[in-house]
Design a protein around this motif. Structure first.
Motif, PDB file in Angstrom:
ATOM      1  N   MET A  81       0.846  -1.210   0.000  1.00 41.53           N
ATOM      2  CA  MET A  81       0.000   0.000   0.000  1.00 41.53           C
ATOM      3  C   MET A  81       0.873   1.248   0.000  1.00 41.53           C
ATOM      4  N   VAL A  82       0.505   2.205  -0.864  1.00 46.34           N
ATOM      5  CA  VAL A  82       1.168   3.517  -0.884  1.00 46.34           C
ATOM      6  C   VAL A  82       0.070   4.575  -0.780  1.00 46.34           C
ATOM      7  N   VAL A 126      12.974   1.067   3.749  1.00 44.43           N
ATOM      8  CA  VAL A 126      12.722   0.080   2.696  1.00 44.43           C
ATOM      9  C   VAL A 126      12.907  -1.339   3.228  1.00 44.43           C
ATOM     10  N   CYS A 127      13.810  -1.505   4.192  1.00 45.82           N
ATOM     11  CA  CYS A 127      14.071  -2.825   4.774  1.00 45.82           C
ATOM     12  C   CYS A 127      13.007  -3.262   5.776  1.00 45.82           C
ATOM     13  N   LEU A 135      19.621  -5.898   2.619  1.00 42.77           N
ATOM     14  CA  LEU A 135      20.333  -4.754   2.037  1.00 42.77           C
ATOM     15  C   LEU A 135      20.426  -4.869   0.527  1.00 42.77           C
ATOM     16  N   GLU A 136      20.611  -6.076   0.039  1.00 39.61           N
ATOM     17  CA  GLU A 136      20.698  -6.295  -1.407  1.00 39.61           C
ATOM     18  C   GLU A 136      19.384  -5.907  -2.092  1.00 39.61           C
ATOM     19  N   ILE A 137      18.266  -6.350  -1.518  1.00 41.21           N
ATOM     20  CA  ILE A 137      16.951  -6.041  -2.090  1.00 41.21           C
ATOM     21  C   ILE A 137      16.651  -4.551  -1.976  1.00 41.21           C
ATOM     22  N   ALA A 138      16.881  -3.978  -0.794  1.00 41.68           N
ATOM     23  CA  ALA A 138      16.594  -2.556  -0.580  1.00 41.68           C
ATOM     24  C   ALA A 138      17.394  -1.685  -1.540  1.00 41.68           C
ATOM     25  N   ASP A 139      18.667  -1.959  -1.679  1.00 42.99           N
ATOM     26  CA  ASP A 139      19.505  -1.131  -2.549  1.00 42.99           C
ATOM     27  C   ASP A 139      19.116  -1.284  -4.012  1.00 42.99           C
ATOM     28  N   ALA A 140      18.665  -2.474  -4.403  1.00 43.04           N
ATOM     29  CA  ALA A 140      18.231  -2.689  -5.788  1.00 43.04           C
ATOM     30  C   ALA A 140      17.012  -1.825  -6.103  1.00 43.04           C
ATOM     31  N   PHE A 141      16.055  -1.769  -5.171  1.00 43.34           N
ATOM     32  CA  PHE A 141      14.849  -0.984  -5.433  1.00 43.34           C
ATOM     33  C   PHE A 141      15.097   0.518  -5.266  1.00 43.34           C
ATOM     34  N   LEU A 142      15.992   0.902  -4.362  1.00 41.82           N
ATOM     35  CA  LEU A 142      16.347   2.329  -4.258  1.00 41.82           C
ATOM     36  C   LEU A 142      17.015   2.791  -5.544  1.00 41.82           C
ATOM     37  N   ASN A 143      17.786   1.916  -6.155  1.00 41.71           N
ATOM     38  CA  ASN A 143      18.402   2.257  -7.434  1.00 41.71           C
ATOM     39  C   ASN A 143      17.338   2.410  -8.514  1.00 41.71           C
ATOM     40  N   LYS A 144      16.325   1.540  -8.500  1.00 40.80           N
ATOM     41  CA  LYS A 144      15.261   1.605  -9.502  1.00 40.80           C
ATOM     42  C   LYS A 144      14.471   2.906  -9.411  1.00 40.80           C
ATOM     43  N   VAL A 145      14.277   3.411  -8.194  1.00 38.94           N
ATOM     44  CA  VAL A 145      13.496   4.645  -8.034  1.00 38.94           C
ATOM     45  C   VAL A 145      14.386   5.892  -8.009  1.00 38.94           C
ATOM     46  N   GLY A 146      15.660   5.720  -8.340  1.00 35.33           N
ATOM     47  CA  GLY A 146      16.552   6.871  -8.485  1.00 35.33           C
ATOM     48  C   GLY A 146      17.029   7.483  -7.173  1.00 35.33           C
ATOM     49  N   LEU A 147      17.178   6.657  -6.129  1.00 40.18           N
ATOM     50  CA  LEU A 147      17.606   7.191  -4.827  1.00 40.18           C
ATOM     51  C   LEU A 147      18.955   6.651  -4.379  1.00 40.18           C
ATOM     52  N   ARG A 148      19.745   6.158  -5.310  1.00 39.91           N
ATOM     53  CA  ARG A 148      21.100   5.746  -4.947  1.00 39.91           C
ATOM     54  C   ARG A 148      21.859   6.972  -4.412  1.00 39.91           C
ATOM     55  N   GLY A 149      22.547   6.798  -3.319  1.00 40.68           N
ATOM     56  CA  GLY A 149      23.269   7.907  -2.698  1.00 40.68           C
ATOM     57  C   GLY A 149      22.503   8.553  -1.556  1.00 40.68           C
ATOM     58  N   PHE A 150      21.212   8.192  -1.417  1.00 37.06           N
ATOM     59  CA  PHE A 150      20.391   8.755  -0.341  1.00 37.06           C
ATOM     60  C   PHE A 150      20.027   7.702   0.713  1.00 37.06           C
ATOM     61  N   GLU A 151      20.716   6.563   0.681  1.00 38.56           N
ATOM     62  CA  GLU A 151      20.371   5.450   1.574  1.00 38.56           C
ATOM     63  C   GLU A 151      20.388   5.853   3.047  1.00 38.56           C
ATOM     64  N   HIS A 152      21.307   6.743   3.422  1.00 40.55           N
ATOM     65  CA  HIS A 152      21.494   7.069   4.840  1.00 40.55           C
ATOM     66  C   HIS A 152      20.819   8.384   5.243  1.00 40.55           C
ATOM     67  N   ALA A 188       8.689   5.388  -0.408  1.00 44.53           N
ATOM     68  CA  ALA A 188       7.513   4.588  -0.062  1.00 44.53           C
ATOM     69  C   ALA A 188       7.223   3.537  -1.137  1.00 44.53           C
ATOM     70  N   ILE A 189       7.411   3.896  -2.407  1.00 46.35           N
ATOM     71  CA  ILE A 189       7.194   2.945  -3.504  1.00 46.35           C
ATOM     72  C   ILE A 189       8.244   1.833  -3.440  1.00 46.35           C
ATOM     73  N   ALA A 190       9.512   2.209  -3.189  1.00 44.06           N
ATOM     74  CA  ALA A 190      10.575   1.203  -3.068  1.00 44.06           C
ATOM     75  C   ALA A 190      10.273   0.255  -1.914  1.00 44.06           C
ATOM     76  N   ARG A 191       9.782   0.792  -0.781  1.00 44.34           N
ATOM     77  CA  ARG A 191       9.456  -0.046   0.380  1.00 44.34           C
ATOM     78  C   ARG A 191       8.350  -1.039   0.033  1.00 44.34           C
ATOM     79  N   ALA A 192       7.322  -0.570  -0.684  1.00 46.04           N
ATOM     80  CA  ALA A 192       6.222  -1.460  -1.062  1.00 46.04           C
ATOM     81  C   ALA A 192       6.701  -2.553  -2.017  1.00 46.04           C
ATOM     82  N   LEU A 193       7.540  -2.191  -2.991  1.00 49.16           N
ATOM     83  CA  LEU A 193       8.015  -3.159  -3.979  1.00 49.16           C
ATOM     84  C   LEU A 193       8.994  -4.166  -3.382  1.00 49.16           C
ATOM     85  N   ALA A 194       9.772  -3.727  -2.381  1.00 50.95           N
ATOM     86  CA  ALA A 194      10.800  -4.595  -1.794  1.00 50.95           C
ATOM     87  C   ALA A 194      10.205  -5.855  -1.177  1.00 50.95           C
ATOM     88  N   ASN A 195       8.960  -5.778  -0.739  1.00 50.33           N
ATOM     89  CA  ASN A 195       8.314  -6.939  -0.118  1.00 50.33           C
ATOM     90  C   ASN A 195       7.824  -7.959  -1.141  1.00 50.33           C
TER      91      ASN A 195
END
Length: 225
Positions: free
Chosen positions: A43-44, A60-61, A75-92, A107-114
């Motif tokens: 849900m978003v 996201v985790c 971490l592998e899954i979270a970083d993959a989806f953060l990359n997909k939504v263009g948030l690489r570099g903002f993990e922390h 929020a979209i990355a968190r929903a997709l990660a599951n």
């Protein structure tokens, strides 16, 4: 899903999510009745429902932690989806350090990660400015074209519905019923320039008229006497 305010769009979405229960009937997902929330539905919401005390990556985790997944896999899954939504570099970063569009991407990355079977989206871009909203529409459409997950998307924006939808459903004024179920024949991959085509304009005009009739009906029903 389109329709006038108060017709039951969000309620329908919440019933599918298992957050509300129907007074009659049932909702089936892959032939199984829905009786409550589950990891098979992500849900978003319109509001940015991130945990402010967690970083972008930890948000996201969150669902993966709840499932007891090993940390390295989380971490592998979270970083993959953060990359997909263009948030690489903002993990922390924390949510308060992000723009509205970036929070919604998280929020979209968190929903997709599951790994849900479907995404339920309740006006997820409604609070964004026009330019950011259009970029988010393109982002989500691109993810859908890659992932092919079912998305149930509530919006008041007819352009958004036509641009993003494979089908557009119009609900009637309260009590909400399905008034129109229209397939969108626009080709994929779908570029923003499709919004200037005659086919887009024709479908938008039809849906605008259908929604206007229901908005008028809702207004008339609200007038005392």
């Amino acid at each position: 899903i389109l329709g006038p305010s108060g017709c039951g769009k969000s309620t329908l979405l919440r019933i599918v999510a298992g957050l509300d229960h129907p007074t009659a009937g049932e909702v089936l997902l892959d032939g199984r009745a829905i009786h409550g929330p589950g990891a098979d539905r992500g849900m978003v919401f319109q509001s940015y429902t991130l945990f402010p005390w967690l970083t972008v990556r930890e948000n996201v985790c969150f669902g993966l932690v709840e499932r007891g997944m090993p940390r390295a896999q989380q971490l592998e899954i979270a970083d993959a989806f953060l990359n997909k939504v263009g948030l690489r570099g903002f993990e922390h970063h924390y949510p308060k350090q992000l723009s509205g569009g970036m929070q919604q991407r998280t929020a979209i990355a968190r929903a997709l990660a599951n790994g849900p079977r479907m995404l339920l989206m309740d006006e997820p871009f409604g609070a964004l400015d026009h330019q950011t909203r259009e970029l988010m529409q393109e982002l989500l459409l691109g993810i859908w074209e890659a992932e092919k997950k079912t998305v149930l998307f509530v919006t008041h924006d007819i352009d958004e519905a036509v641009f993003m939808g494979g089908r557009v459903v119009v609900m009637s004024a309260r009590p909400g019923r399905i008034k129109l179920d229209r397939t969108v024949e626009l080709p994929h991959p779908r570029h923003y320039s499709v919004k200037t085509t005659p086919a887009f304009a024709e479908l938008k005009a039809e849906l605008t008229e259908q929604v206007r009739v229901e908005v008028r009906a809702a207004q008339e029903a609200a007038v005392p006497g």
